[in-house]
Design an enzyme around this catalytic site. Sequence first.
Site, PDB file in Angstrom:
ATOM      1  N   ASP A  90       0.828  -1.208   0.000  1.00 54.78           N
ATOM      2  CA  ASP A  90       0.000   0.000   0.000  1.00 54.78           C
ATOM      3  C   ASP A  90       0.861   1.256   0.000  1.00 54.78           C
ATOM      4  OD1 ASP A  90      -1.275  -2.358   1.424  1.00 54.78           O
ATOM      5  OD2 ASP A  90      -3.030  -1.120   1.059  1.00 54.78           O
ATOM      6  N   TYR A 100      -2.028   4.222  -6.341  1.00 53.19           N
ATOM      7  CA  TYR A 100      -3.205   5.011  -5.914  1.00 53.19           C
ATOM      8  C   TYR A 100      -3.564   6.071  -6.958  1.00 53.19           C
ATOM      9  CZ  TYR A 100      -3.292   2.625  -1.450  1.00 53.19           C
ATOM     10  OH  TYR A 100      -3.377   1.651  -0.498  1.00 53.19           O
ATOM     11  N   HIS A 125     -11.742  -2.259   7.044  1.00 54.31           N
ATOM     12  CA  HIS A 125     -11.827  -3.484   6.234  1.00 54.31           C
ATOM     13  C   HIS A 125     -12.016  -4.742   7.084  1.00 54.31           C
ATOM     14  CE1 HIS A 125     -10.636  -1.003   2.897  1.00 54.31           C
ATOM     15  NE2 HIS A 125      -9.471  -0.727   3.426  1.00 54.31           N
ATOM     16  N   ASN A 184      -6.785  -3.824  -4.420  1.00 51.90           N
ATOM     17  CA  ASN A 184      -8.017  -3.214  -4.939  1.00 51.90           C
ATOM     18  C   ASN A 184      -7.733  -1.916  -5.703  1.00 51.90           C
ATOM     19  OD1 ASN A 184      -7.397  -2.474  -2.153  1.00 51.90           O
ATOM     20  ND2 ASN A 184      -9.108  -1.047  -2.340  1.00 51.90           N
TER      21      ASN A 184
END
Length: 481
Positions: A173, A205, A338, A239
Amino acid sequence: MMQFALKMGLLVCFSIMVLTLYHEAFIYNGGITSSSFVIKQSKPIDMPLSSDVFSHPPGYNAPQQVHITQGDHVGRAVIVSWVTQDEPGSSSVVYWTDTNPQKHKATGKLTTYKYYNYTSGFIHHCIIKNLKFNTKYHYEVGIEMGHTTRRFWFMTPPAVGPDVPYTFGIMGDLGQTYDSNVTLTRYEMNPVKGQAVLFVGDLSYADHYTFHDNSRWDSWGRFVERCTAYQPWIWTAGNHELDYKPSIGETKPFKPFIHRYQVPFWASGSTEPLWYSIKRASAYVIVLSSWLISSYIHSMYTPQYQWLHEEFPKVNRGETPWLIVLMHSPWYSSNHDHFMEGESMRVIFEPWFVKYKVDLVFAGHVHAYERSERISNVAHNIVNGECSPVSDQFAPVYITIGDGGNIEGLANKMREPQPKYSAYREASFGHATLEIKNRTHAYYSWHRNADGYAARADSVMFFNRYWYPKDDSTTKSKRRW
Ligand SMILES: [Fe+2]
């Protein structure tokens, strides 16, 4: 006198309590399992495109966003990828070893894609094969008359074998904020020198921007090039790689990611780049997708299920003792963010993870750090009431390391009380290292960005589940959870 003795007694009792707490907290490395480290953290912001880390390499049609990954199943091939902006140029790579200046040439392929109103540069992927193990290679891209060439180098891994030491870095991330830059710098400056990166998903991102501005995929590629051009990053899809946006006509999931980041999925019999495996030194790394092409719901008999069903029995622990799984969405996390999103996947796959004695599972998605004890929840069926995870020495340790520093900020709302299975948790940015020593021992550390380069905020000596399945838990409680 009595009063004095009483006071002294209370003082001694208090001191013992403090010492005991100290012992619990520090000797057992997580006996008090939640880190008390609190950092005042403002929300990360992306570095502006004018930042030096995003600068374009000078010269006509100079290759940019150079990155490498493993190109076969055992580490004797490398996929070299890069982008040219002015014109297609050459998809060839020239390479040679440190000790022999004789040059070899391989030719790859060119691809481009469109995403809404964005058109990509010319994306090159070239596999160079039949490399020697444990050898330093130099390589050059952009070989075309009148074009700018650039040179880099990498080390191939040692030959696969059960006692081969090897060090992985682990990040997830990451994004492209000032904090992302600190995380990458910390990894680069860490005295523990990672030889390859296990990346657990959510790269650029770019989807944070209007119409998923894909020029932020390009800037991310330029930002991480200082590392990805020199050592392989093993890619997992998250994702933020989906880029699925029907409202602007973008209905092909993972389009930018798959065009830009090739992986050797074919080498492990996979049919999709979202799940595959590699062997590297003494490790067998299985990469899974938390998202299927059109669904977050996992079920039996999906292509990934079928592949993994055949994959686990192929792992020879006599050859690769360390069985590591990468995925994006964690199965065990005590963070509010999450929470339980990985459940449908866990229910389907966890029995195999226990049966095949997976050593470690790394995930991202939750923007914090957490390490579990060895636990499983496989006893649970719908009627037996055994719905809490239990201590299980044949189960993996689950590590969430989605704390690379992206624009969404830290996930600092933990669920209380901290579950017993959670050995350490903290909402701070950082990265991890895994130093495999031999077939039995691997020294793992999480490094917090706020610390010095050499600091280890959370460390564990993991024992291999196949060769040395000794209890390596760091909290004292062995009771049923
Ligand atoms: Fe994510």
